[in-house]
Design a protein around this motif. Structure first.
Motif, PDB file in Angstrom:
ATOM      1  N   ASP A  53       0.906  -1.116  -0.225  1.00  0.00           N
ATOM      2  CA  ASP A  53       0.053  -0.003  -0.481  1.00  0.00           C
ATOM      3  C   ASP A  53       0.798   1.925  -0.299  1.00  0.00           C
ATOM      4  OD1 ASP A  53      -1.435  -1.648   0.737  1.00  0.00           O
ATOM      5  OD2 ASP A  53      -2.776  -1.062   2.607  1.00  0.00           O
ATOM      6  N   VAL A  54       0.094   2.323  -0.251  1.00  0.00           N
ATOM      7  CA  VAL A  54       0.631   3.728   0.321  1.00  0.00           C
ATOM      8  C   VAL A  54       0.388   5.130  -0.632  1.00  0.00           C
ATOM      9  CG1 VAL A  54       1.491   5.141   2.037  1.00  0.00           C
ATOM     10  CG2 VAL A  54       1.617   2.836   1.463  1.00  0.00           C
ATOM     11  N   VAL A 241      11.759  17.626  -6.128  1.00  0.00           N
ATOM     12  CA  VAL A 241      11.359  17.874  -5.006  1.00  0.00           C
ATOM     13  C   VAL A 241      11.993  16.307  -4.467  1.00  0.00           C
ATOM     14  CG1 VAL A 241       9.332  17.228  -3.861  1.00  0.00           C
ATOM     15  CG2 VAL A 241       9.945  19.479  -4.851  1.00  0.00           C
ATOM     16  N   ARG A 242      12.203  15.774  -3.278  1.00  0.00           N
ATOM     17  CA  ARG A 242      12.693  14.963  -2.552  1.00  0.00           C
ATOM     18  C   ARG A 242      11.962  13.982  -1.536  1.00  0.00           C
ATOM     19  NH1 ARG A 242      16.985  11.892  -2.907  1.00  0.00           N
ATOM     20  NH2 ARG A 242      17.916  11.922  -5.637  1.00  0.00           N
ATOM     21  N   LEU A 243      10.054  13.967  -2.074  1.00  0.00           N
ATOM     22  CA  LEU A 243      10.120  13.553  -1.072  1.00  0.00           C
ATOM     23  C   LEU A 243       9.839  12.262   0.476  1.00  0.00           C
ATOM     24  CD1 LEU A 243       6.233  12.794  -3.348  1.00  0.00           C
ATOM     25  CD2 LEU A 243       7.595  15.347  -1.965  1.00  0.00           C
ATOM     26  N   SER A 244       9.344  12.343   1.286  1.00  0.00           N
ATOM     27  CA  SER A 244       9.270  11.535   2.187  1.00  0.00           C
ATOM     28  C   SER A 244       9.109   9.932   1.779  1.00  0.00           C
ATOM     29  CB  SER A 244       8.254  11.806   3.293  1.00  0.00           C
ATOM     30  OG  SER A 244       7.377  11.711   3.267  1.00  0.00           O
ATOM     31  N   ARG A 245      10.022   8.534   2.588  1.00  0.00           N
ATOM     32  CA  ARG A 245       9.037   7.481   2.081  1.00  0.00           C
ATOM     33  C   ARG A 245       7.827   7.488   1.959  1.00  0.00           C
ATOM     34  NH1 ARG A 245      12.286   2.122   2.747  1.00  0.00           N
ATOM     35  NH2 ARG A 245      10.779   0.945   2.882  1.00  0.00           N
ATOM     36  N   ALA A 246       6.809   7.777   3.316  1.00  0.00           N
ATOM     37  CA  ALA A 246       5.278   8.002   3.219  1.00  0.00           C
ATOM     38  C   ALA A 246       4.697   8.620   1.747  1.00  0.00           C
ATOM     39  CB  ALA A 246       5.700   8.612   4.797  1.00  0.00           C
ATOM     40  N   ARG A 247       5.160   9.405   1.744  1.00  0.00           N
ATOM     41  CA  ARG A 247       4.476  10.213   0.644  1.00  0.00           C
ATOM     42  C   ARG A 247       4.571   9.582  -0.840  1.00  0.00           C
ATOM     43  NH1 ARG A 247       0.840  13.520   1.327  1.00  0.00           N
ATOM     44  NH2 ARG A 247       1.227  15.590   0.194  1.00  0.00           N
ATOM     45  N   ILE A 248       5.880   9.236  -0.762  1.00  0.00           N
ATOM     46  CA  ILE A 248       6.142   8.048  -1.683  1.00  0.00           C
ATOM     47  C   ILE A 248       5.211   7.325  -2.459  1.00  0.00           C
ATOM     48  CG2 ILE A 248       7.658   6.727  -3.645  1.00  0.00           C
ATOM     49  CD1 ILE A 248       9.863   8.681  -2.679  1.00  0.00           C
ATOM     50  N   LEU A 249       4.708   6.603  -0.523  1.00  0.00           N
ATOM     51  CA  LEU A 249       3.985   5.123  -0.854  1.00  0.00           C
ATOM     52  C   LEU A 249       3.264   5.479  -1.141  1.00  0.00           C
ATOM     53  CD1 LEU A 249       5.462   3.241   2.419  1.00  0.00           C
ATOM     54  CD2 LEU A 249       6.382   2.875  -0.109  1.00  0.00           C
ATOM     55  N   ASN A 279      13.566   3.911  -0.400  1.00  0.00           N
ATOM     56  CA  ASN A 279      11.955   3.974  -0.390  1.00  0.00           C
ATOM     57  C   ASN A 279      10.692   2.308  -0.611  1.00  0.00           C
ATOM     58  OD1 ASN A 279      11.929   6.630  -0.759  1.00  0.00           O
ATOM     59  ND2 ASN A 279      12.828   6.503  -2.381  1.00  0.00           N
ATOM     60  N   LEU A 280      11.208   1.582  -1.360  1.00  0.00           N
ATOM     61  CA  LEU A 280      10.903   0.446  -1.341  1.00  0.00           C
ATOM     62  C   LEU A 280      10.508  -1.260  -1.282  1.00  0.00           C
ATOM     63  CD1 LEU A 280       9.798   1.038  -5.154  1.00  0.00           C
ATOM     64  CD2 LEU A 280       8.469   1.277  -3.400  1.00  0.00           C
ATOM     65  N   ASP A 281      12.445  -0.942   0.138  1.00  0.00           N
ATOM     66  CA  ASP A 281      12.124  -2.267   0.475  1.00  0.00           C
ATOM     67  C   ASP A 281      12.154  -2.705   1.371  1.00  0.00           C
ATOM     68  OD1 ASP A 281      14.660  -4.517   1.318  1.00  0.00           O
ATOM     69  OD2 ASP A 281      15.428  -3.801   2.378  1.00  0.00           O
ATOM     70  N   GLY A 282      11.050  -4.172   1.503  1.00  0.00           N
ATOM     71  CA  GLY A 282       9.540  -4.082   2.281  1.00  0.00           C
ATOM     72  C   GLY A 282       8.546  -3.781   1.871  1.00  0.00           C
ATOM     73  N   GLU A 283       8.266  -3.340   0.587  1.00  0.00           N
ATOM     74  CA  GLU A 283       6.917  -2.581   0.608  1.00  0.00           C
ATOM     75  C   GLU A 283       6.581  -2.937  -0.432  1.00  0.00           C
ATOM     76  OE1 GLU A 283       5.898  -0.306   2.701  1.00  0.00           O
ATOM     77  OE2 GLU A 283       7.231   0.453   3.402  1.00  0.00           O
ATOM     78  N   PHE A 284       4.886  -2.775  -0.462  1.00  0.00           N
ATOM     79  CA  PHE A 284       4.102  -3.885  -1.922  1.00  0.00           C
ATOM     80  C   PHE A 284       4.464  -4.579  -2.021  1.00  0.00           C
ATOM     81  CE2 PHE A 284       4.641   0.692  -3.404  1.00  0.00           C
ATOM     82  CZ  PHE A 284       3.239   1.150  -2.864  1.00  0.00           C
ATOM     83  N   LEU A 285       4.196  -6.074  -0.844  1.00  0.00           N
ATOM     84  CA  LEU A 285       4.857  -7.070  -0.400  1.00  0.00           C
ATOM     85  C   LEU A 285       3.577  -7.597  -1.547  1.00  0.00           C
ATOM     86  CD1 LEU A 285       5.361  -8.889   2.426  1.00  0.00           C
ATOM     87  CD2 LEU A 285       6.877  -7.650   0.522  1.00  0.00           C
TER      88      LEU A 285
END
Length: 345
Positions: A53-54, A241-249, A279-285
């Motif tokens: 998600d995110v 712009v460099r967004l936060s990890r949460a914002r990117i997700l 940003n994506l390690d461990g995300e969007f499994l």
């Protein structure tokens, strides 16, 4: 009983001094904003996997405003199919509210159920890498990704060289359409190449606007590969712009939800090592990944990540294309490929 009803209708119309009907048409258009310089996809891993998600607006409202000036463009038609933006699609939401969207039921559409011939790879590489025992050449189903930079492609010849699938650059941000997309989309299908479209994500645009732009320009073809979101750092982009990890997700989730709802296929995430690590390690499994790894096997670059496609070279050489081309491979056997196509579509 229906035959008897016809005279009654005719008499009713005559008694009213004539029957008239009006047809109304609807058109849908979606605008789009800032652009980012065209970049080629880079990936490096493949294994049929589902998702996680995110997304969010910029601190400067003017950056989020539509950049289109002038008359609103109309939806395009490709291969006899018109794209629309008329389906109810999710809007950007707080992170806590995000859930993977399930596609609406789509009416059955005739599709090609035959198994296309798989051609062995005959690609060369201007900068060959020795991957050892885990060489991509040991995998059965190879393909390419292309954009305007490959020029006028001889798709029939490219297919026989080993391009069993192709991802074609479609859009950037909210207002850029690759000038070769329509031609490549049509000619790839004519040559029997399994094709899909990808979008280069622009971090200074809202996710919803970018999804709408992609939907306007990429036909909903039941035989196409799942759509791809290309997320990476681009030093040449006007967006610094460099967004936060949460914002990117969050932005990615909004974009992918819209595409999945419209096309009925879970999008694939394409990325490169540095962006993935940040940003994506461990995300969007629950999402399939397409990974760029041009010096090592994806298992070394993205430990623990399952993948469906691996982009193993950005310096491929082949008949049918002048200059270099990105080379990719599917994670599995020919049988796995056909099974994955059936499940993904």
């Amino acid at each position: 009983m229906r035959i008897l009803a016809i005279p009654l209708v005719v008499l009713g119309c005559l008694s009213l001094a004539g029957c008239t009907s009006n047809a109304s048409t609807e058109t849908a258009a979606a605008a789009a904003p800032a652009t980012s310089k065209t970049t080629r996809l880079a990936t490096s891993s493949i294994a049929p996997v589902p998702a996680a998600d995110v997304g969010a607006p910029s601190a400067n409202p003017q950056q989020e405003a539509l950049a289109w000036n002038g008359a609103m463009p109309q939806p395009h038609a490709f291969d006899g199919m018109a794209t629309t933006v008329g389906m109810p699609l999710p809007t950007e939401r707080p992170i806590a509210a995000l859930r993977p969207a399930m596609p609406d039921r789509i009416e059955p559409v005739p599709r090609n159920t035959g198994r296309a011939q798989i051609y062995g790879h005959r690609f060369r590489d201007a900068k060959p890498i020795n991957f050892g025992r885990v060489s991509p050449r040991k995998l059965a189903v190879h393909g390419v990704d292309v954009s305007r930079w490959q020029g006028d492609i001889d798709w029939a010849r490219l297919r026989t060289q080993g391009a069993n699938f192709a991802y074609i650059k479609a859009t950037d941000g909210g207002d850029h359409l690759d000038p070769m997309f329509r031609t490549n989309w049509r000619k790839a299908k004519e040559a029997g190449v399994k094709r899909g479209a990808y979008h280069f994500f622009y971090w200074c645009r809202t996710a919803g606007e970018q999804a709408d732009w992609f939907i306007r320009n990429v036909p909903r073809d039941p035989d196409a590969l799942p759509p791809v979101i290309d997320v990476e750092y681009n030093g040449e982009s006007s967006c610094k712009v460099r967004l936060s990890r949460a914002r990117i997700l969050e932005k990615m989730q909004v974009f992918m939800d819209k595409l999945e709802k419209h096309y009925g296929k879970r999008p694939i995430i394409y990325t490169a090592p540095d962006f993935y690590s940040d940003n994506l390690d461990g995300e969007f499994l629950r999402y399939p990944f397409w990974l760029r790894a041009v010096a090592q096997h994806p298992a070394n670059v993205y430990p623990g990540r399952k993948w469906v496609f691996w982009q193993y070279s950005g310096s491929g050489l082949t008949q049918g294309v002048e200059g270099k081309i990105d080379l990719n491979v599917f994670h599995g056997s020919e049988g796995d490929w056909h099974n994955w196509l059936a499940q993904a579509g």
